[in-house]
Design a protein around this motif. Structure first.
Motif, mmCIF file in Angstrom:
data_model
loop_
_atom_site.group_PDB
_atom_site.id
_atom_site.type_symbol
_atom_site.label_atom_id
_atom_site.label_comp_id
_atom_site.label_asym_id
_atom_site.label_seq_id
_atom_site.Cartn_x
_atom_site.Cartn_y
_atom_site.Cartn_z
ATOM 1 N N GLY A 1 0.770 -1.233 0.000
ATOM 2 C CA GLY A 1 0.000 0.000 0.000
ATOM 3 C C GLY A 1 0.802 1.285 0.000
ATOM 4 N N LEU A 2 0.408 2.204 0.885
ATOM 5 C CA LEU A 2 0.915 3.575 0.868
ATOM 6 C C LEU A 2 2.400 3.650 1.183
ATOM 7 C CD1 LEU A 2 0.528 6.596 0.656
ATOM 8 C CD2 LEU A 2 -0.357 6.600 2.998
ATOM 9 N N THR A 3 2.872 2.857 2.144
ATOM 10 C CA THR A 3 4.290 2.913 2.514
ATOM 11 C C THR A 3 5.174 2.594 1.316
ATOM 12 O OG1 THR A 3 3.696 2.192 4.749
ATOM 13 C CG2 THR A 3 6.010 2.069 4.144
ATOM 14 N N GLU A 4 4.767 1.609 0.530
ATOM 15 C CA GLU A 4 5.513 1.266 -0.677
ATOM 16 C C GLU A 4 5.527 2.437 -1.647
ATOM 17 O OE1 GLU A 4 7.513 -1.365 -3.416
ATOM 18 O OE2 GLU A 4 6.904 -1.800 -1.369
ATOM 19 N N LEU A 5 4.382 3.087 -1.809
ATOM 20 C CA LEU A 5 4.294 4.208 -2.745
ATOM 21 C C LEU A 5 5.202 5.354 -2.312
ATOM 22 C CD1 LEU A 5 2.930 5.324 -5.264
ATOM 23 C CD2 LEU A 5 1.123 6.232 -3.817
ATOM 24 N N ILE A 6 5.279 5.613 -1.010
ATOM 25 C CA ILE A 6 6.148 6.680 -0.511
ATOM 26 C C ILE A 6 7.603 6.361 -0.828
ATOM 27 C CG2 ILE A 6 6.992 7.811 1.582
ATOM 28 C CD1 ILE A 6 4.182 7.424 2.757
ATOM 29 N N ALA A 7 8.008 5.118 -0.574
ATOM 30 C CA ALA A 7 9.390 4.721 -0.870
ATOM 31 C C ALA A 7 9.674 4.801 -2.363
ATOM 32 C CB ALA A 7 9.649 3.310 -0.354
ATOM 33 N N LEU A 8 8.727 4.358 -3.187
ATOM 34 C CA LEU A 8 8.924 4.406 -4.640
ATOM 35 C C LEU A 8 9.036 5.852 -5.126
ATOM 36 C CD1 LEU A 8 6.403 1.671 -5.850
ATOM 37 C CD2 LEU A 8 8.887 1.472 -5.603
ATOM 38 N N ASN A 9 8.232 6.727 -4.550
ATOM 39 C CA ASN A 9 8.296 8.134 -4.930
ATOM 40 C C ASN A 9 9.661 8.726 -4.607
ATOM 41 O OD1 ASN A 9 7.566 11.239 -4.109
ATOM 42 N ND2 ASN A 9 6.292 10.499 -5.775
ATOM 43 N N ALA A 10 10.207 8.363 -3.431
ATOM 44 C CA ALA A 10 11.544 8.842 -3.061
ATOM 45 C C ALA A 10 12.593 8.291 -4.013
ATOM 46 C CB ALA A 10 11.867 8.430 -1.620
ATOM 47 N N GLY A 11 12.459 7.025 -4.402
ATOM 48 C CA GLY A 11 13.405 6.426 -5.342
ATOM 49 C C GLY A 11 13.341 7.053 -6.717
ATOM 50 N N LEU A 12 12.131 7.400 -7.161
ATOM 51 C CA LEU A 12 11.985 8.047 -8.465
ATOM 52 C C LEU A 12 12.631 9.425 -8.453
ATOM 53 C CD1 LEU A 12 10.688 7.945 -11.312
ATOM 54 C CD2 LEU A 12 8.663 9.035 -10.307
ATOM 55 N N GLN A 13 12.408 10.188 -7.385
ATOM 56 C CA GLN A 13 13.007 11.520 -7.284
ATOM 57 C C GLN A 13 14.531 11.452 -7.224
ATOM 58 O OE1 GLN A 13 11.286 13.933 -4.166
ATOM 59 N NE2 GLN A 13 9.199 13.359 -4.692
ATOM 60 N N ALA A 14 15.055 10.360 -6.651
ATOM 61 C CA ALA A 14 16.512 10.203 -6.539
ATOM 62 C C ALA A 14 17.137 9.630 -7.805
ATOM 63 C CB ALA A 14 16.846 9.309 -5.344
ATOM 64 N N GLY A 15 16.322 9.325 -8.817
ATOM 65 C CA GLY A 15 16.845 8.792 -10.066
ATOM 66 C C GLY A 15 17.181 7.313 -10.017
ATOM 67 N N LEU A 16 16.639 6.589 -9.029
ATOM 68 C CA LEU A 16 16.919 5.160 -8.914
ATOM 69 C C LEU A 16 15.973 4.320 -9.752
ATOM 70 C CD1 LEU A 16 17.501 5.005 -5.048
ATOM 71 C CD2 LEU A 16 19.235 5.016 -6.847
ATOM 72 N N LEU A 17 14.881 4.916 -10.215
ATOM 73 C CA LEU A 17 13.885 4.210 -11.009
ATOM 74 C C LEU A 17 13.613 4.972 -12.301
ATOM 75 C CD1 LEU A 17 11.197 3.326 -8.284
ATOM 76 C CD2 LEU A 17 12.946 1.801 -9.209
ATOM 77 N N SER A 18 13.280 4.231 -13.327
ATOM 78 C CA SER A 18 12.795 4.851 -14.560
ATOM 79 C C SER A 18 11.281 4.995 -14.468
ATOM 80 C CB SER A 18 13.161 3.976 -15.761
ATOM 81 O OG SER A 18 12.523 2.707 -15.661
ATOM 82 N N GLY A 19 10.696 5.769 -15.366
ATOM 83 C CA GLY A 19 9.250 5.948 -15.369
ATOM 84 C C GLY A 19 8.472 4.653 -15.520
ATOM 85 N N PRO A 20 8.784 3.816 -16.539
ATOM 86 C CA PRO A 20 8.048 2.552 -16.695
ATOM 87 C C PRO A 20 8.218 1.615 -15.500
ATOM 88 C CG PRO A 20 9.185 3.118 -18.724
ATOM 89 C CD PRO A 20 9.661 4.084 -17.688
ATOM 90 N N LEU A 21 9.422 1.548 -14.946
ATOM 91 C CA LEU A 21 9.649 0.671 -13.801
ATOM 92 C C LEU A 21 8.894 1.184 -12.571
ATOM 93 C CD1 LEU A 21 11.028 -1.823 -12.719
ATOM 94 C CD2 LEU A 21 13.072 -0.449 -12.252
ATOM 95 N N TYR A 22 8.835 2.493 -12.428
ATOM 96 C CA TYR A 22 8.056 3.082 -11.343
ATOM 97 C C TYR A 22 6.589 2.681 -11.467
ATOM 98 C CZ TYR A 22 5.694 6.766 -8.634
ATOM 99 O OH TYR A 22 4.885 7.461 -7.766
#
Length: 426
Positions: free
Chosen positions: A362-383
Motif C-alpha cells: 500500500g501507501l508505505t511502498e508508494l512513498i518509498a517508490l516516490n523517493a526512489g523516483l526523485q533520486a533517479g533510482l527508477l525509470s518511469g516505466p519501472l516506477y
C-alpha cells in the motif's frame, strides 16, 4: 496565467481531487478493501492513465501546468504529516512477551524478499534495461529494487487487521509488531541508499553523515525533553499542542531534506521520538487530529505520484514484469513470514495468516517508490510497474485471508488463529 486565475484553477483541482479520492475510498470500503486503497487508485487514475485518454484540452483545463508546483507542495506537506503520524503510532511495546517470535518473523520477512528482489534484479537486468534503466544497472538501483519487495505498510495493515476481526489475536499482533520492525529496517537501509545518490545539499559525505547524526541526537534528547515538558504542562489546550508537534515534524523534515535526503525521514523520526502519555500510549485526541489532517491531504500525494504513472503506455515487457514482480512479492512475503512463524511453533493456520498480512504494501511502498523516483533510482516505466505491484499486493490481502479462512473451516483442529494474545507466544 495570472495569479488569480492560478488560484482559481488550484481550488477547482483541489475540489476534484478530494471528491474523487474520497468517493473512491467509500467504494473501496463497500468492496471490502481499505479506503486508502480506493484513494490511491483514484489518484493514479486522475493522472496520465485516465487524462491521456481524453482530449488534451481537458487535461490542461483541469490540471494546468502552472498549478503543478502547488500540488507538489501540498503532497509533501501530506507526506510529512502522514509519516509523523506513522512514527507517533508506532508502538514497540507490542514486542513485550513475544520478542523472539516477532524478531524472527520480521527478520525473515525482511531478508528473504530483499534476497529475492536483488536476485531478480541481477537475473533480469536485460528486462530492467528495456524498462529504462542503464545497461549496467547501478548497485543502488539494485538495492532499491530489493527493498521495494521487503516493505510492509503498517498503516494499511492496521486497518486490514482491524476490519478483518484480527485485532488482539496472535496473528494480528505478531504481523503488526513485525511490520513495524520491518519498516524501521527498511527506512534505515533506504536512508543509506539515498545518501549514496546524487548530493543535492552540496556537502561532502562525511559532513552529511555527521550532521545527520547530530540531527538525530538533538531530536532524541533535548528536543524530546522540551516536548515532554510542554505537553505535560497543565492548562495547555489541544490546539497549541498540535501546532507545536506539527512544527516539530516539519522541522525534522526540513533538516533531513536540507541534508539531501527526503522529508519523510525527518518526519518519521520526529513521530517516533514524540513523547507519549505517561502509560506509554499515544494521546488519542492527538492521534485523531493527526489522522484527520493527514487523511485530508493524502489524496494530493496520490495525484502527484500518479502523474508519473501511465498504465496506457505499458509495453508487453512492462506487463510481464508486473506479473513476475507481483508473484515474487507475494510468494516471498507470505512464504517467509509463514515459515518463520511456523518455526516459532505457531500453528499452521496462524502462520499462514501472519504471512498473508505481511504482504500488505500500500501507501508505505508508494512513498518509498516516490523517493526512489526523485533520486533517479527508477525509470518511469519501472516506477509504474512497482506502483501497480503495490496496489495489487494490497488488494490481494483480503481475498487471501478469505481463502485462508475457508481452508481453516474444513480443519477440525480446535486451536484457532483467533487465540488471544495471552496464549503464550514468546
Amino acid at each position: 496565467m495570472s495569479p488569480d486565475s492560478t488560484i482559481t484553477h488550484l481550488v477547482g483541482a483541489a475540489a476534484i481531487i478530494l471528491v474523487v479520492a474520497n468517493g473512491a475510498g467509500l467504494l473501496a470500503r463497500r468492496l471490502g478493501q481499505p479506503s486508502i486503497v480506493g484513494q490511491l487508485t483514484a489518484g493514479i487514475a486522475i493522472g496520465p492513465s485516465l487524462l491521456s485518454q481524453l482530449p488534451s484540452s481537458v487535461g490542461r483545463m483541469l490540471f494546468p501546468a502552472e498549478i503543478t508546483p502547488m500540488l507538489t507542495a501540498l503532497s509533501q506537506v501530506a507526506l510529512v504529516l502522514f509519516l509523523y503520524f506513522v512514527g507517533y503510532e508506532l508502538d514497540l511495546r507490542l514486542l513485550r512477551g513475544r520478542s523472539r517470535t516477532t524478531l524472527t518473523v520480521a527478520f525473515a520477512a525482511f531478508a528473504v524478499p530483499i534476497a529475492v528482489g536483488g536476485g531478480a534484479a541481477l537475473l533480469f537486468h536485460g528486462t530492467l534495461e528495456r524498462l529504462g534503466l542503464p545497461h549496467d544497472v547501478p548497485v543502488r538501483s539494485t538495492l532499491f529494487l530489493a527493498i521495494a519487495l521487503s516493505i510492509t505498510a503498517v498503516p494499511v495493515l492496521v486497518v486490514v487487521v482491524r476490519e478483518s476481526g484480527l485485532a488482539g489475536t496472535v496473528p494480528g499482533v505478531i504481523a503488526v509488531s513485525a511490520a513495524g520492525l520491518i519498516d524501521i529496517l527498511g527506512w534505515t537501509v533506504l536512508v543509506g541508499i539515498l545518501l549514496g545518490t546524487g548530493d543535492r545539499s552540496g556537502m561532502a559525505m562525511p559532513v552529511r553523515l555527521a550532521l545527520l547524526l547530530v540531527t538525530a541526537v538533538v531530536m532524541v534528547w533535548p528536543a524530546r525533553l522540551l516536548l515532554r515538558w510542554f505537553m505535560r504542562r497543565p492548562g495547555v489546550s489541544q490546539g497549541p499542542r498540535l501546532a507545536v508537534l506539527i512544527g516539530f515534524a516539519f522541522t525534522g523534515a526540513w533538516a533531513t531534506s536540507a541534508l539531501g535526503l527526503h522529508v519523510i525521514f525527518g518526519a518519521l523520526l520526529a513521530g517516533v521520538v514524540t513523547p507519549r502519555e505517561q502509560d506509554g500510549t499515544p494521546d488519542p485526541e492527538l492521534v485523531r487530529s493527526l489522522e484527520g489532517v493527514g487523511s485530508l491531504l493524502l489524496p494530493f500525494f496520490f495525484v502527484v505520484s500518479g502523474r508519473s504513472v501511465s498504465v496506457g503506455a505499458l509495453t508487453g515487457t512492462a506487463v510481464a514484469a508486473f506479473v513476475v514482480v507481483t508473484v515474487l512479492a507475494v510468494v516471498a512475503k507470505v512464504g517467509s513470514g509463514a515459515l518463520a512463524a511456523r518455526a516459532c511453533r505457531l500453528d499452521k493456520r496462524t502462520s499462514v495468516t501472519v504471512g498473508i498480512l505481511l504482504s500488505t504494501r500500500g501507501l508505505t511502498e508508494l512513498i518509498a517508490l516516490n523517493a526512489g523516483l526523485q533520486a533517479g533510482l527508477l525509470s518511469g516505466p519501472l516506477y509504474t510497474v512497482l506502483v501497480l505491484m503495490a496496489i495489487a499486493t494490497t488488494l490481494l490481502t483480503q481475498p487471501l485471508l478469505i481463502l485462508s479462512r475457508r481452508i481453516r473451516a474444513a480443519d477440525t483442529d480446535p486451536h484457532t488463529s483467533a487465540d488471544p494474545v495471552s496464549a503464550g507466544v514468546r
